[in-house]
Scaffold this motif. Structure first.
Motif, short mmCIF file in Angstrom:
data_model
loop_
_atom_site.label_atom_id
_atom_site.label_comp_id
_atom_site.label_asym_id
_atom_site.label_seq_id
_atom_site.Cartn_x
_atom_site.Cartn_y
_atom_site.Cartn_z
N ARG A 80 0.84 -1.19 0.00
CA ARG A 80 0.00 0.00 0.00
C ARG A 80 0.87 1.23 0.00
N GLY A 81 0.49 2.21 -0.82
CA GLY A 81 1.26 3.43 -0.93
C GLY A 81 0.60 4.60 -0.24
N ASN A 82 1.41 5.55 0.23
CA ASN A 82 0.92 6.81 0.76
C ASN A 82 1.85 7.93 0.34
N VAL A 83 1.30 9.12 0.22
CA VAL A 83 2.06 10.28 -0.23
C VAL A 83 2.86 10.86 0.94
N VAL A 84 4.15 11.04 0.71
CA VAL A 84 5.01 11.69 1.70
C VAL A 84 5.80 12.80 1.01
N VAL A 85 6.32 13.73 1.82
CA VAL A 85 7.10 14.85 1.30
C VAL A 85 8.35 14.98 2.13
N ARG A 86 9.48 15.20 1.47
CA ARG A 86 10.76 15.47 2.13
C ARG A 86 11.37 16.74 1.56
N PRO A 87 12.19 17.43 2.36
CA PRO A 87 12.95 18.57 1.80
C PRO A 87 13.89 18.07 0.72
N TYR A 88 14.13 18.89 -0.29
CA TYR A 88 15.01 18.50 -1.40
C TYR A 88 16.02 19.63 -1.63
N PRO A 89 17.29 19.30 -1.83
CA PRO A 89 17.86 17.94 -2.00
C PRO A 89 18.29 17.27 -0.71
N ASP A 90 18.06 17.91 0.46
CA ASP A 90 18.45 17.33 1.74
C ASP A 90 17.40 16.34 2.19
N LEU A 91 17.42 15.14 1.60
CA LEU A 91 16.38 14.16 1.89
C LEU A 91 16.57 13.47 3.23
N ASP A 92 17.68 13.71 3.90
CA ASP A 92 17.89 13.07 5.20
C ASP A 92 17.02 13.70 6.28
N SER A 93 16.42 14.86 5.99
CA SER A 93 15.54 15.48 6.97
C SER A 93 14.26 14.65 7.11
N ASP A 94 13.53 14.93 8.18
CA ASP A 94 12.33 14.14 8.45
C ASP A 94 11.31 14.27 7.33
N ARG A 95 10.69 13.15 7.01
CA ARG A 95 9.61 13.18 6.02
C ARG A 95 8.31 13.58 6.71
N VAL A 96 7.42 14.16 5.91
CA VAL A 96 6.06 14.46 6.36
C VAL A 96 5.12 13.53 5.61
N GLN A 97 4.39 12.70 6.34
CA GLN A 97 3.45 11.80 5.70
C GLN A 97 2.13 12.54 5.52
N VAL A 98 1.75 12.75 4.25
CA VAL A 98 0.57 13.54 3.93
C VAL A 98 -0.69 12.71 4.07
N THR A 99 -0.65 11.42 3.70
CA THR A 99 -1.82 10.56 3.72
C THR A 99 -1.53 9.28 4.48
N PHE A 100 -2.61 8.61 4.92
CA PHE A 100 -2.46 7.40 5.72
C PHE A 100 -3.38 6.26 5.28
N SER A 101 -4.20 6.47 4.25
CA SER A 101 -5.22 5.48 3.90
C SER A 101 -5.10 4.99 2.48
N GLY A 102 -3.89 4.97 1.92
CA GLY A 102 -3.70 4.49 0.56
C GLY A 102 -3.95 5.57 -0.47
N ARG A 103 -2.92 6.35 -0.81
CA ARG A 103 -3.05 7.44 -1.77
C ARG A 103 -1.86 7.37 -2.73
N TYR A 104 -2.08 7.88 -3.97
CA TYR A 104 -1.10 7.66 -5.03
C TYR A 104 -1.00 8.90 -5.93
N SER A 105 0.06 8.91 -6.76
CA SER A 105 0.21 9.83 -7.90
C SER A 105 0.22 11.30 -7.49
N PRO A 106 1.17 11.75 -6.67
CA PRO A 106 1.19 13.17 -6.30
C PRO A 106 1.56 14.06 -7.49
N ALA A 107 0.95 15.23 -7.54
CA ALA A 107 1.26 16.24 -8.56
C ALA A 107 1.04 17.61 -7.94
N TRP A 108 1.99 18.52 -8.16
CA TRP A 108 1.91 19.87 -7.58
C TRP A 108 1.13 20.80 -8.51
#
Length: 867
Positions: free
Chosen positions: A753-781
């Motif tokens: 199951r997939g969920n949308v997450v966001v990380r700072p770029y290009p510093d991907l070692d920072s904490d991720r923010v999980q945007v969804t929790f119930s199965g979400r796909y295909s993010p687009a800005w």
């Protein structure tokens, strides 16, 4: 959530611990600092809060705060805290009626009637004030020193009125299945006080008998019984129930509201009146309640006679050279195929099962080959990947509840549906010898008796070979073995039921099937076949790609089924009509260009909004990248190379694109200059440009059938890819960079199951923010970076309002349009956002049809060069 709530309410409440959680909310024990008392704070789930909206919810909930009754739990406080909607109630020292029923099953008759009478009094007071509860159930009746108190009064109404029709669009529902009235179960939003009378009748029935009046293993089965079956009279279960109490309960549970008590007070009076007799409601349709599952008359039309001819052909003696018959099967209006249907074929080729729309929900249909109409399977809402039992009397199917897969079995004779287990790792199951169902589970292939019981693991995946588990099973003839897809490592495998051991077959793919003498399987959307020795369980020749185009249903599955004698039924895309449309945020669609006869998959809009690129089918059948100029109304090919070209993406300046072919990633300037091939060790890659136009973020696999991960590389031919998230467990797919280049959104896949997450770029070692929790796909800005769009597995679109100037933040999530009928795959983004942010470019598809191919084995043998 508890950290956000603690910080936001620290001046009024001290959050102590979580008390419980449900589908709509989580409850916390807290200390009211001002009044020095314990309270219970209930917090709506973030997604439900986003649907409802703070202003409307708080306005609606104020009407419930004025209810006053000894058996109604009052509302102390309510508000919004850091985007969370909450309300506070007294903390009741005791237990819920649900807790007591779980422990004691049945209550003394006198006490059960007393509790129901007092709850009815609370309901009457609320109804007199114009408030309907809509969610009466044992969990909402609290017991303190034996006295009942009704909680959550009017909360369901507040949520429904504030959220409006958007609740059903997001898959959220109100009410608890066991206690729903028929009008609630069918989605009637105008239900009145008699809905609460029905629910209280169901609660009292359970207090008296130990079980709800409409039992079932799944919500769908329960709803089906509510609508079609009369409850068993309580005295047949417990003889000590007085006649007037039984009569009152059964009157409260009448299916037609007009046949119930008009008020909760009338119900209470009947419970305490020894002379009460159930009113006559006329002759009952016992056939509807207890008769055969299907009661239809079928006209002897020409279509019936034509299909009956197929039965004659099947029954006739087999000629020396059987003729291959290919017959499209039309489906009547309202019975069309749904998305990701899967096909279940009866072993005797008498019928097939597919997924379609049933009462505005996706469910399963049975279509017999000697009839012109399909019939819905009650209780199968949400069903996928149906499999018919060897006897043809039952159908096994999977359902997804937003958290995991469940395995269910429906009887075609009496309409019952039973849930067997929640331990599925994917949707496809197989019916094996001994009435056992095989399915993908943790670390290997599992099985469970179709009649119910304990699941057991049959074979364990070998982690040293890169295997995670086995799935998509197919039972070979005479129970010789089970074909399996190897999740993780890639090669197909077979479980030898004689020895109990697994054997790797040496060919890579998924969704294996068997036609006499041949292994048939899928690989990246194509169908292949290889000679197969059933006795030795070995592939004995080279695979060949078949000239067959069944619809793909995701996760490596194709929508096809093969009978034991080599007949084929599949969902064909050969006559599919595909339209490119602009779809508004509210779901209104209009053609991109009515004169455009061509179509594209995975479309992308140019930065200036004037051109579209995407995958199209070339004149020789290859997938190639095409470009459509909206101003000139012309389509041209990007490259004349002979390789397959897939997944194109625009450069930020709109002067070039990148796509993948069999050589790797290719960048192509649109001014006629030669393309550049980027040498890469990444298989099946898909790349997007960074905002500076000099780097690429790549989604692909280091191994041909390994996991998908994210990599970064320069746009030059000699650049070396760099793994972006080597320490993150699970797969990363569908990357999308924010317009300012500071944040990378992607889909994080774990346990299928997939969920949308966001990380700072290009510093991907920072904490991720999980945007969804119930199965979400295909993010687009959005092009201004203020919104992040995505959809769920059923195609429901959402928009998250975000901030990207500094740290990434979410200010709200809004449900948008339903994507039913559009091409919205889960693993790769099938839509794009117009630069104005007000509409989406989507692929609308029509014309998929079911095709029956009698004697397909002869066609397969001829193609493979066999006999």
């Amino acid at each position: 959530m508890i950290d956000r709530l603690t910080a936001a309410l620290s001046d009024r409440y001290r959050i102590e611990r979580e008390l419980g959680a449900g589908g709509m909310a989580t409850v916390y024990l807290a200390a009211d600092l001002k009044h020095d008392r314990k309270v219970a704070i209930k917090v709506l789930t973030p997604e439900l809060g986003a649907v409802v909206g703070a202003e409307r919810f708080l306005a609606e909930i104020r009407t419930t705060a004025n209810l006053r009754h000894p058996h109604i739990l009052p509302l102390f406080d309510s508000g919004e805290a850091d985007g969370l909607l909450w309300y506070a109630m007294p903390y009741v020292e005791g237990e819920s009626l649900r807790d007591r029923l779980d422990r004691e099953k049945q209550l003394p008759v006198k006490e059960a009637v007393a509790i129901a009478s007092k709850v009815a009094g609370a309901l009457q007071a609320a109804h007199d004030a114009g408030v309907i509860h809509r969610d009466i159930k044992p969990a909402n009746i609290l017991l303190e020193r034996g006295e009942p108190t009704v909680a959550d009064f009017g909360i369901a109404l507040a949520v429904q009125d504030a959220g409006g029709g958007r609740l059903t669009e997001t898959g959220l529902s109100l009410g608890t299945p066991h206690y729903m009235s028929p009008e609630q179960a069918t989605g009637d939003r105008d239900s009145d006080a008699r809905t609460d009378v029905h629910a209280l009748g169901a609660v009292l029935y359970e207090m008296l008998t130990g079980e709800p009046p409409f039992p079932g293993a799944t919500a769908q089965a329960i709803v089906g019984r509510i609508l079609t079956v009369d409850p068993t009279p309580p005295t047949e279960i417990r003889r000590s129930v007085p006649p007037n109490v039984e009569a009152a309960v059964l009157t409260a549970l009448e299916k037609t509201p007009a046949d119930r008590f008009r008020t909760a007070g009338e119900f209470a009076n009947a419970l305490n009146d020894p002379g009460f007799i159930r009113p006559a409601t006329g002759a009952r349709d016992h056939e509807t309640a207890h008769g055969p599952l299907f009661r239809y008359g079928w006209p002897a039309t020409a279509a019936v006679l034509a299909v009956a001819l197929i039965g004659v052909l099947l029954a006739a003696p087999e000629p020396r050279a059987p003729r291959v018959i290919r017959a499209p099967l039309a489906l009547s209006p309202g019975q069309e195929l749904g998305d990701r249907s899967g096909i279940g074929l009866a072993p005797d080729l008498s019928f097939f099962v597919y997924r379609g729309t049933v009462d505005q929900d996706e469910g399963l249909w049975v279509r017999r080959f000697d009839e012109t109409d399909a019939r819905p399977i009650p209780g199968s809402a949400g069903g996928r990947a149906p499999q018919v039992s060897p006897e043809g009397d039952r159908v096994a199917f999977a359902t997804w509840d937003g958290v995991g897969w469940s395995l269910n079995v429906a009887s075609l004779s009496d309409g019952t549906v039973e849930k067997l287990t929640d331990e599925l790792g994917a949707d496809v199951v197989a019916w094996g010898p001994g009435d056992l169902l095989y399915f993908q589970g943790a670390d290997g292939l599992w099985r469970i008796p179709a009649s119910g019981g304990t699941a057991e693991r049959v074979v364990v995946a070998d982690s040293t070979l890169g295997e995670r588990t086995f799935g998509r099973p197919f039972v070979l003839p005479e129970g010789r073995g089970i074909l399996m897809t190897t999740v993780g490592a890639g090669p197909l495998a077979v479980l030898d039921l004689r020895t109990g051991t697994a054997k790797r077959l040496g060919v890579r793919g998924s969704f294996p099937m068997y036609a006499p003498g041949y292994l048939v399987y899928a690989d990246d959307g194509e169908v292949l076949a290889a000679p197969f020795d059933l006795d030795r369980l070995e592939v004995t020749g080279e695979p060949r790609r078949l000239p067959l185009t069944p619809r793909a249903s995701g996760f490596g599955a194709i929508e096809a089924a093969i009978s034991p004698t080599g007949d084929l039924v599949y969902v064909s895309t050969e006559r599919r009509r595909i339209d490119m449309v602009w779809v508004s945020r509210g779901g209104l669609a209009e053609p991109v260009d009515p004169s455009w006869q061509g179509s594209l998959r995975y479309p992308r809009v140019s930065p200036d909004g004037g051109q579209i690129i995407g995958e199209m089918t070339g004149p020789d059948g290859r997938t190639i990248v095409g470009l459509r100029s909206l101003e000139a109304a012309q389509t041209r090919l990007i490259s004349t190379d002979t390789a397959e070209q897939v997944r194109p993406e625009w450069h930020p300046e709109g002067d070039r694109i990148v796509y993948r072919d069999q050589r790797g990633l290719v960048t192509v300037p649109l001014d006629g200059r030669l393309p550049t091939v980027l040498e890469s060790d990444i298989h099946r890659s898909h790349a997007i440009w960074g905002p500076d136009g000099t780097t690429l973020v790549v989604d692909g696999r280091l191994e041909f059938d390994g996991e998908r991960h994210l990599y970064s590389r320069g746009a030059g031919a000699e650049s070396t890819p760099r793994h972006l998230l080597p320490s993150e467990e699970g797969e990363q797919i569908s990357p999308a960079l924010s317009p300012n280049g500071r944040h990378l959104a992607y889909v994080w896949v774990r346990a299928g199951r997939g969920n949308v997450v966001v990380r700072p770029y290009p510093d991907l070692d920072s904490d991720r923010v999980q945007v969804t929790f119930s199965g979400r796909y295909s993010p687009a800005w959005s092009r201004d970076g203020t919104e992040l769009f995505f959809h769920d597995a059923q195609g429901q679109m959402f928009a998250a309002q975000v901030t990207t100037g500094g740290a990434f933040g979410i200010t709200g999530i809004e449900p948008l349009l339903s994507g039913a009928g559009y091409d919205l795959p889960t693993w790769d983004r099938g839509f794009d956002v117009h630069p104005d942010g007000g509409r989406f470019l989507m692929v609308r598809r029509q014309g998929d049809e079911v095709v029956l191919v009698l004697n397909w084995l002869e066609e397969l043998r001829a193609f493979m060069g066999g006999s």
